[in-house]
Design a protein around this motif. Structure first.
Motif, PDB file in Angstrom:
ATOM      1  N   UNK A  71       3.590   9.053  10.675  1.00 51.98           N
ATOM      2  CA  UNK A  71       3.709   7.915  11.208  1.00 51.98           C
ATOM      3  C   UNK A  71       4.404   7.908  12.594  1.00 51.98           C
ATOM      4  N   UNK A  72       4.166   6.727  13.389  1.00 57.16           N
ATOM      5  CA  UNK A  72       4.896   6.446  14.466  1.00 57.16           C
ATOM      6  C   UNK A  72       4.653   4.996  14.721  1.00 57.16           C
ATOM      7  N   UNK A  73       5.803   4.453  15.299  1.00 54.80           N
ATOM      8  CA  UNK A  73       5.596   3.125  15.909  1.00 54.80           C
ATOM      9  C   UNK A  73       5.812   2.945  17.233  1.00 54.80           C
ATOM     10  N   UNK A  74       5.422   1.837  17.825  1.00 53.15           N
ATOM     11  CA  UNK A  74       5.294   1.474  19.179  1.00 53.15           C
ATOM     12  C   UNK A  74       6.451   0.754  19.702  1.00 53.15           C
ATOM     13  N   UNK A  75       6.821   0.126  20.753  1.00 52.33           N
ATOM     14  CA  UNK A  75       7.913  -0.394  20.969  1.00 52.33           C
ATOM     15  C   UNK A  75       7.897  -1.929  20.550  1.00 52.33           C
ATOM     16  N   UNK A  76       6.883  -2.406  20.485  1.00 54.51           N
ATOM     17  CA  UNK A  76       6.321  -3.607  20.091  1.00 54.51           C
ATOM     18  C   UNK A  76       6.418  -3.686  18.633  1.00 54.51           C
ATOM     19  N   UNK A  77       6.570  -2.452  17.971  1.00 52.90           N
ATOM     20  CA  UNK A  77       6.965  -2.648  16.406  1.00 52.90           C
ATOM     21  C   UNK A  77       5.686  -2.251  15.645  1.00 52.90           C
ATOM     22  N   UNK A  78       4.482  -2.073  16.310  1.00 50.21           N
ATOM     23  CA  UNK A  78       3.291  -1.756  15.566  1.00 50.21           C
ATOM     24  C   UNK A  78       3.483  -0.329  15.070  1.00 50.21           C
ATOM     25  N   UNK A  79       2.808  -0.167  13.747  1.00 50.11           N
ATOM     26  CA  UNK A  79       3.209   1.151  13.315  1.00 50.11           C
ATOM     27  C   UNK A  79       1.444   1.798  12.999  1.00 50.11           C
ATOM     28  N   UNK A  80       1.645   2.997  13.275  1.00 50.45           N
ATOM     29  CA  UNK A  80       0.332   3.713  12.891  1.00 50.45           C
ATOM     30  C   UNK A  80       0.606   4.886  11.889  1.00 50.45           C
ATOM     31  N   UNK A  81      -0.103   5.173  10.769  1.00 48.80           N
ATOM     32  CA  UNK A  81       0.110   5.943   9.787  1.00 48.80           C
ATOM     33  C   UNK A  81      -1.245   6.867   9.787  1.00 48.80           C
ATOM     34  N   UNK A  82      -0.876   8.175   9.888  1.00 53.24           N
ATOM     35  CA  UNK A  82      -2.130   9.003   9.820  1.00 53.24           C
ATOM     36  C   UNK A  82      -1.970   9.701   8.619  1.00 53.24           C
ATOM     37  N   UNK A  83      -3.202   9.910   7.573  1.00 51.91           N
ATOM     38  CA  UNK A  83      -3.012  10.733   6.456  1.00 51.91           C
ATOM     39  C   UNK A  83      -4.259  11.510   6.369  1.00 51.91           C
ATOM     40  N   UNK A  84      -4.031  12.712   6.199  1.00 47.21           N
ATOM     41  CA  UNK A  84      -5.336  13.925   6.182  1.00 47.21           C
ATOM     42  C   UNK A  84      -5.070  14.223   4.551  1.00 47.21           C
ATOM     43  N   UNK A  99      -0.675  -1.199  11.351  1.00 45.42           N
ATOM     44  CA  UNK A  99      -0.117  -2.295  10.876  1.00 45.42           C
ATOM     45  C   UNK A  99      -0.409  -3.518  11.909  1.00 45.42           C
ATOM     46  N   UNK A 100      -0.222  -4.834  11.235  1.00 46.72           N
ATOM     47  CA  UNK A 100      -0.513  -6.152  12.126  1.00 46.72           C
ATOM     48  C   UNK A 100       0.634  -6.021  13.275  1.00 46.72           C
ATOM     49  N   UNK A 101       0.158  -6.720  14.412  1.00 48.10           N
ATOM     50  CA  UNK A 101       0.639  -6.524  15.676  1.00 48.10           C
ATOM     51  C   UNK A 101       1.237  -7.811  15.850  1.00 48.10           C
ATOM     52  N   UNK A 102       2.658  -8.108  15.736  1.00 48.86           N
ATOM     53  CA  UNK A 102       3.517  -9.127  15.864  1.00 48.86           C
ATOM     54  C   UNK A 102       3.983  -9.428  17.335  1.00 48.86           C
ATOM     55  N   UNK A 103       3.938 -10.861  18.041  1.00 54.99           N
ATOM     56  CA  UNK A 103       4.441 -10.836  19.246  1.00 54.99           C
ATOM     57  C   UNK A 103       5.235 -12.239  19.107  1.00 54.99           C
TER      58      UNK A 103
END
Length: 166
Positions: A71-84, A99-103
């Motif tokens: 998993x990793x998160x951007x500065x904006x708080x958006x999260x990406x999860x990679x599963x293999x 994840x959803x992107x909230x501003x």
């Protein structure tokens, strides 16, 4: 042909529902149930779990084993999860979930607006998910973070179940 399968009276409504779902015949319903049972049970005995990946409006199911999650998160708080996953047929399944992107923001630098007491604005962009099947672990290079690829490449070829002669 199998004859003489007895269905208890209390299960007849269930058989009727299964017939409707399977195309209208008892044999179609029973064949589909047996096919699903054999696939699931053979996978379980080989050490695979039933993996269910929930998407937006769809669902994917297969016998497999999770090799890793990153998993990793951007500065904006958006999260990406990679599963293999390694599937029961030896292919690799990549599931990327974003994840959803909230501003949010405010019209002024007033400290009350930062507490949610003044005028504020916000935006929402729905998240998304993707599933991709590849034949080798090497085909995942560039599709997942490099460090994650390096970590799972070493375990991808290990057997799911190792029988110990103890």
């Amino acid at each position: 042909m199998v004859r003489g399968i007895e269905i208890p009276d209390e299960d007849l409504p269930l058989l009727e529902r299964a017939q409707g779902l399977a195309g209208g015949t008892p044999s179609a319903a029973i064949s589909e149930a047996l096919r699903r049972y054999v696939e699931t049970e053979e996978g379980r005995r080989q050490g695979y779990d039933e993996i269910v990946i929930q998407g937006v409006g769809d669902e994917r199911r297969f016998p497999g084993v999770l090799l890793g999650e990153w998993g990793r998160a951007s500065r904006s708080g958006r999260v990406e999860t990679f599963r293999v996953y390694r599937s029961g047929k030896g292919t690799f399944v990549l599931h990327v979930d974003r994840s959803p992107d909230w501003v949010s923001g405010s019209e002024s630098d007033d400290w009350l607006s930062h507490l949610g007491l003044g005028e504020t604005s916000w935006a929402f962009v729905p998240g998304d998910a993707a599933v991709e099947v590849v034949g080798t672990i090497e085909e995942l290079r560039g599709k997942i973070p490099a460090e994650f690829h390096d970590r799972i490449a070493g375990i991808a070829e290990r057997p799911v179940v190792e029988d110990l002669d103890l």
